[in-house]
Write a protein that holds these residues in place. Structure first.
Motif, mmCIF file in Angstrom:
data_model
loop_
_atom_site.group_PDB
_atom_site.id
_atom_site.type_symbol
_atom_site.label_atom_id
_atom_site.label_comp_id
_atom_site.label_asym_id
_atom_site.label_seq_id
_atom_site.Cartn_x
_atom_site.Cartn_y
_atom_site.Cartn_z
ATOM 1 N N ARG A 69 87.979 -58.329 -29.712
ATOM 2 C CA ARG A 69 88.079 -58.194 -28.249
ATOM 3 C C ARG A 69 87.807 -56.761 -27.814
ATOM 4 N N ILE A 70 87.322 -56.629 -26.589
ATOM 5 C CA ILE A 70 87.155 -55.311 -25.986
ATOM 6 C C ILE A 70 88.239 -55.167 -24.931
ATOM 7 N N LEU A 71 89.016 -54.084 -25.020
ATOM 8 C CA LEU A 71 90.042 -53.835 -23.998
ATOM 9 C C LEU A 71 89.388 -53.097 -22.839
ATOM 10 N N ILE A 72 89.915 -53.287 -21.640
ATOM 11 C CA ILE A 72 89.239 -52.684 -20.494
ATOM 12 C C ILE A 72 89.406 -51.165 -20.459
ATOM 13 N N THR A 73 90.225 -50.607 -21.376
ATOM 14 C CA THR A 73 90.323 -49.144 -21.444
ATOM 15 C C THR A 73 89.672 -48.578 -22.712
ATOM 16 N N ASP A 74 88.962 -49.407 -23.460
ATOM 17 C CA ASP A 74 88.288 -48.905 -24.669
ATOM 18 C C ASP A 74 87.288 -47.803 -24.308
ATOM 19 N N SER A 75 87.173 -46.810 -25.208
ATOM 20 C CA SER A 75 86.232 -45.708 -24.979
ATOM 21 C C SER A 75 84.799 -46.186 -25.235
ATOM 22 N N SER A 76 83.832 -45.388 -24.781
ATOM 23 C CA SER A 76 82.417 -45.722 -24.987
ATOM 24 C C SER A 76 82.141 -46.005 -26.457
ATOM 25 N N SER A 77 82.662 -45.126 -27.329
ATOM 26 C CA SER A 77 82.309 -45.290 -28.740
ATOM 27 C C SER A 77 82.997 -46.519 -29.343
ATOM 28 N N THR A 78 84.210 -46.833 -28.903
ATOM 29 C CA THR A 78 84.870 -48.050 -29.389
ATOM 30 C C THR A 78 84.107 -49.294 -28.928
ATOM 31 N N ILE A 79 83.670 -49.281 -27.681
ATOM 32 C CA ILE A 79 82.897 -50.415 -27.163
ATOM 33 C C ILE A 79 81.637 -50.613 -28.009
ATOM 34 N N SER A 80 80.901 -49.528 -28.265
ATOM 35 C CA SER A 80 79.672 -49.633 -29.072
ATOM 36 C C SER A 80 79.980 -50.162 -30.461
ATOM 37 N N LYS A 81 81.030 -49.613 -31.070
ATOM 38 C CA LYS A 81 81.367 -50.029 -32.435
ATOM 39 C C LYS A 81 81.701 -51.510 -32.496
ATOM 40 N N LYS A 82 82.530 -51.979 -31.567
ATOM 41 C CA LYS A 82 82.929 -53.389 -31.579
ATOM 42 C C LYS A 82 81.717 -54.295 -31.367
ATOM 43 N N LEU A 83 80.809 -53.863 -30.495
ATOM 44 C CA LEU A 83 79.643 -54.714 -30.237
ATOM 45 C C LEU A 83 78.665 -54.675 -31.404
ATOM 46 N N ARG A 84 78.566 -53.515 -32.051
ATOM 47 C CA ARG A 84 77.650 -53.400 -33.189
ATOM 48 C C ARG A 84 77.991 -54.401 -34.285
ATOM 49 N N VAL A 85 79.297 -54.634 -34.501
ATOM 50 C CA VAL A 85 79.678 -55.570 -35.566
ATOM 51 C C VAL A 85 79.954 -56.995 -35.046
ATOM 52 N N ALA A 86 79.664 -57.240 -33.759
ATOM 53 C CA ALA A 86 79.875 -58.593 -33.218
ATOM 54 C C ALA A 86 79.024 -59.588 -34.002
ATOM 55 N N LEU A 87 79.592 -60.752 -34.263
ATOM 56 C CA LEU A 87 78.880 -61.765 -35.031
ATOM 57 C C LEU A 87 77.791 -62.422 -34.165
ATOM 58 N N THR A 88 76.542 -62.343 -34.648
ATOM 59 C CA THR A 88 75.462 -63.041 -33.926
ATOM 60 C C THR A 88 74.803 -64.028 -34.890
ATOM 61 N N ASP A 89 73.479 -63.908 -35.094
ATOM 62 C CA ASP A 89 72.811 -64.838 -36.024
ATOM 63 C C ASP A 89 71.563 -64.147 -36.556
ATOM 64 N N SER A 90 70.743 -64.856 -37.292
ATOM 65 C CA SER A 90 69.571 -64.180 -37.861
ATOM 66 C C SER A 90 68.264 -64.682 -37.249
ATOM 67 N N ILE A 91 68.397 -65.272 -36.061
ATOM 68 C CA ILE A 91 67.186 -65.728 -35.362
ATOM 69 C C ILE A 91 66.580 -64.528 -34.625
ATOM 70 N N GLU A 92 65.267 -64.421 -34.644
ATOM 71 C CA GLU A 92 64.641 -63.269 -34.005
ATOM 72 C C GLU A 92 64.589 -63.432 -32.488
ATOM 73 N N ASN B 11 73.071 -52.834 -28.053
ATOM 74 C CA ASN B 11 73.126 -51.518 -27.391
ATOM 75 C C ASN B 11 73.117 -51.673 -25.876
ATOM 76 N N LYS B 12 72.272 -52.573 -25.413
ATOM 77 C CA LYS B 12 72.155 -52.802 -23.972
ATOM 78 C C LYS B 12 73.482 -53.326 -23.401
ATOM 79 N N VAL B 13 74.060 -54.289 -24.104
ATOM 80 C CA VAL B 13 75.332 -54.868 -23.638
ATOM 81 C C VAL B 13 76.429 -53.792 -23.645
ATOM 82 N N ALA B 14 76.423 -52.958 -24.693
ATOM 83 C CA ALA B 14 77.418 -51.876 -24.773
ATOM 84 C C ALA B 14 77.290 -50.961 -23.561
ATOM 85 N N GLU B 15 76.061 -50.683 -23.182
ATOM 86 C CA GLU B 15 75.820 -49.803 -22.040
ATOM 87 C C GLU B 15 76.341 -50.442 -20.742
#
Ligand code: TYM
Length: 346
Positions: free
Chosen positions: A218-241, A290-294
């Motif tokens: 989860r992302i908390l509404i007070t998470d810092s920029s770098s925490t937001i990026s980190k959490k999204l970077r490891v978010a589970l997605t898939d291997s479809i292009e 990256n876009k979503v993190a922004e």
């Protein structure tokens, strides 16, 4: 008149599921409200103690939740914002409603089962269930019904996970009215948010929740920029292009698109997550993250600084807000209670 009521548990700083599923709508309703609309929002501490809470931690969580409500833009002058336990009449109406509420209906409700990790068919009278299940957790929906009915709410803005509870609240109103012999209590409508089910980042088939063990879910509404990026970077997605919106076959990617759409879609003139996703078609999943993190960071930045300002202050803002809220809420509750007490013969 239109009466908007909703509640949130004092779980400390809320996450994006709470924000998109509820709080963002609460602010929107406040900002669009006409003169005949009243808005009432409660930090539901009585509900919180259905599972054990450390008392000092609960006091801190309550303050954090109130600060978060102010930080996202709710205005104590325009709304009634209060701690549930400051208005004892909620508990009083709960008792009265529980005298006509159906055990059978409550035993079919799913939330207490999921809190105890029981399966869908668990029965409160089974010996293995009975010892674990506390009466307060079982009757939780009756208190929630009381919250809503005591303020004669016409509309209740919530996320999808509250739908069953609201149906029960309507049932409670109907049951009570049947006995009282008139339309004393108002049956409220459910107002589902566009983002009615924000999913966990690490497991996009589960809803984002405070109680999940993995803080990166989860992302908390007070998470810092770098925490937001980190959490999204490891978010589970898939291997479809590439980026496409398809919640059933691509739950992870679609959840990220929905999050960004609900924060930023209007800036793009996109009417749906699918349309919004078209803007990102050619991106890699890494670039999408990256876009979503922004987008998330841009949206949360002002909320985060407001929160820090309120919580870092001397506490006056919170104390005052809670006091004005409690007074207004007590008045609103009392006018219904006079009718209810009379109707039952007190
Ligand atoms: P609570 O505190 O669990 O959640 C507060 C609000 O956040 C929404 N929500 C979500 N929405 C979308 N996706 C998610 N992953 C997500 N997680 C949470 C919830 O739907 C809710 O709107 N029982 C209620 C509190 C309550 C209440 C009430 C609500 C007590 N009395 C009267 C409405 C009216 C609860 O536990 O919400």
């Amino acid at each position: 008149p239109r009466v908007i009521f909703s509640g949130i548990q004092p779980t400390g700083v809320p996450h994006l599921g709470n924000y998109l599923g509820a709080m963002q709508q609460w602010v929107k309703l406040q900002n669009e409200a006409s003169a005949n609309t009243s808005l009432i929002y409660s930090v539901v501490d009585l509900h919180a103690i259905t599972v054990y809470q450390d008392p000092n931690a609960l006091r801190t969580s309550k303050r954090e939740m109130l600060a978060a409500l102010l930080a996202v833009g709710l205005d104590p002058q325009k709304c009634t914002i209060f701690y549930q336990s400051d208005v004892p009449a909620h508990s009083e109406l709960m008792w009265i409603l529980s005298c006509s509420a159906s055990m059978g209906y409550l035993s079919r409700m799913t939330q207490w089962k999921s809190k105890l990790d029981l399966d869908e068919n668990a029965n409160p009278l089974d010996s293995s269930t009975k010892t674990k299940l506390k009466l307060g957790l079982f009757s939780y929906p009756v208190l929630q019904a009381a919250d809503i009915l005591i303020h004669r709410a016409t509309h209740v803005p919530v996320g999808h996970d509250q739908s069953q509870h609201l149906e029960f609240a309507r049932e409670c109103a109907a049951g009570f009215n049947h006995l009282a012999g008139d339309k004393l209590l108002v049956q409220p409508e459910t107002l589902l948010s566009p983002a009615k089910r924000v999913m966990a980042l690490d497991k996009p088939t589960n809803k984002m929740s405070k109680s999940a063990l993995n803080p990166k879910s989860r992302i908390l509404i007070t998470d810092s920029s770098s925490t937001i990026s980190k959490k999204l970077r490891v978010a589970l997605t898939d291997s479809i292009e590439g980026v496409t919106y398809d919640p059933s076959s691509r739950p992870g990617v679609s959840n990220l698109i929905e999050i960004a759409f609900n924060l930023d879609g209007s800036n793009h003139g996109a009417a749906s997550p699918a349309e919004y996703a078209k803007d990102f078609e050619g991106l890699s999943l890494k670039a999408l993250k990256n876009k979503v993190a922004e987008v998330v960071d841009d949206h949360l930045m002002p909320i985060r600084s407001k929160f820090e300002e309120i919580i870092g202050g001397d506490g006056k803002i919170l104390q005052e807000a809670a006091q004005i809220g409690a007074e207004k809420a007590r008045k609103s509750a009392e006018s219904t209670m006079q009718l209810v007490r009379h109707a039952v013969g007190f």
